[in-house]
Design a protein around this motif. Structure first.
Motif, short mmCIF file in Angstrom:
data_model
loop_
_atom_site.label_atom_id
_atom_site.label_comp_id
_atom_site.label_asym_id
_atom_site.label_seq_id
_atom_site.Cartn_x
_atom_site.Cartn_y
_atom_site.Cartn_z
N ASN A 16 13.38 7.15 -1.95
CA ASN A 16 12.76 6.18 -2.14
C ASN A 16 13.53 5.27 -3.17
N ASP A 17 12.73 4.24 -3.70
CA ASP A 17 13.43 3.64 -4.82
C ASP A 17 12.40 3.34 -6.08
N ASP A 18 10.98 3.70 -5.38
CA ASP A 18 9.92 3.50 -6.47
C ASP A 18 9.76 4.73 -7.53
N GLY A 19 10.60 5.56 -7.01
CA GLY A 19 10.46 6.90 -8.04
C GLY A 19 9.58 8.10 -7.49
N GLN B 214 13.61 2.56 -9.65
CA GLN B 214 14.91 2.02 -9.43
C GLN B 214 14.88 0.86 -8.36
N SER B 215 13.74 -0.06 -8.22
CA SER B 215 13.63 -1.17 -7.30
C SER B 215 14.66 -2.14 -7.50
N ALA B 216 15.30 -2.55 -6.59
CA ALA B 216 16.19 -3.73 -6.79
C ALA B 216 17.39 -3.39 -7.27
N VAL C 229 7.73 5.07 1.47
CA VAL C 229 7.14 3.85 1.96
C VAL C 229 7.49 2.73 0.46
N ASN C 230 8.17 1.78 0.70
CA ASN C 230 8.53 0.90 -0.36
C ASN C 230 7.12 0.41 -0.88
N ALA C 231 6.88 0.00 -2.14
CA ALA C 231 5.67 -1.00 -2.42
C ALA C 231 6.50 -2.40 -2.46
N GLY D 166 16.90 -1.25 -3.18
CA GLY D 166 17.60 0.10 -3.36
C GLY D 166 16.95 1.08 -2.20
N THR D 167 15.67 0.71 -1.70
CA THR D 167 14.94 1.52 -0.39
C THR D 167 16.16 1.47 0.76
N VAL D 168 16.62 0.19 1.09
CA VAL D 168 17.35 -0.25 2.20
C VAL D 168 18.92 0.52 1.90
MN MN Z 1 10.81 -0.52 -4.58
#
Ligand code: MN
Length: 255
Positions: A7-10, A38-40, A95-97, A109-111
């Protein structure tokens, strides 16, 4: 089936934990995720720092996953080349928030983690929840896995890439699934200007929570209609219509 989950939210994000539980119905899940949010960050990777990896235990004392001090794309690259005993059959990111629809796909970052999986020729699926609440993550994960299973039932080609967005669940379950194109509408985001305690001006990006409504067939419109959007993506950025005419340009000799 071996599944790599990131994910990118950690690694501590509720969305990842919920998806790990839900994905276990499909196969053997290994988590390799960023140690911190690490969002965006898009498709950035880490060059100037070492990728420190820490193994985290689950409640039963088993391995929960690997926390990587890096970006989402680092996690997938490192997982496939070093951490996993064999190449996974599927990469899932989420699942990204927050939704990753429209042009936000390019910041996500998720994609990007899913794209990295596709670089390796592995089927990859990003899953995001619009207007997220922690309490909705288990349901979002269950819905996400339902869509993942249906995609896998269609035997996608290796390296195929899918972007799944789940609408806000506050009003209950989505009304269905819609295959949608990536919206191109611009988000009405702007910067709030403030003054810090030392009198310096600074700026902070304010999110456009709902986002634009988007074109009729877009992922954005699907979410607005309370549909789960499923968008096939590719990472080829070449403008193919432009190739042939540009080759015919009278390019001057360099000498
Ligand atoms: Mn995110």
């Amino acid at each position: 089936m071996d599944i790599l989950l990131t994910n990118d939210d950690g690694i501590h994000a509720p969305g990842l934990r919920a998806l790990r539980e839900a994905l276990r119905a499909l196969g053997n899940v290994t988590v390799v995720a960023p140690a911190s949010e690490q969002s965006a960050v898009g498709h950035s990777i880490t060059l100037a720092h070492p990728l420190v990896v820490q193994e985290l235990a689950d409640n039963a004392g088993g391995l929960f996953g690997y926390a990587v001090e890096g970006k989402p794309a680092d996690c997938v690259k490192l997982a496939v080349t070093h951490l996993l005993p064999r190449r996974p059959d599927l990469v899932v990111s989420g699942v990204n928030a927050g939704s990753n629809a429209g042009i936000n796909v390019l910041y996500s970052g998720t994609v990007a983690a899913a794209v990295e999986g596709a670089f390796f020729g592995i089927t990859a699926i990003a899953v995001s929840l619009a207007l997220p609440e922690d309490r909705h993550m288990p349901r979002a994960a269950a819905l996400g896995v339902k869509v993942v299973r249906q995609i896998l039932d269609q035997a996608p080609r290796p390296g195929e890439l899918f972007n799944v967005n789940i609408p806000n669940l506050a009003a209950g379950d989505p009304l269905g699934v819609r295959v949608a194109e990536q919206g191109l509408a611009f988000y009405d985001e702007w910067y709030e200007a403030r003054i810090d305690p030392r009198g310096r001006r600074y700026f902070w990006l304010k999110p456009d929570g709902l986002g634009p409504t988007g074109e009729r067939d877009s992922d954005l419109a699907a979410l607005a209609d309370r549909r789960i959007s499923v968008t096939p993506l590719h990472f080829d950025l070449t403008d193919r219509r432009r190739l042939a005419p540009m080759r015919d340009w009278a390019w001057e000799p360099l000498g």
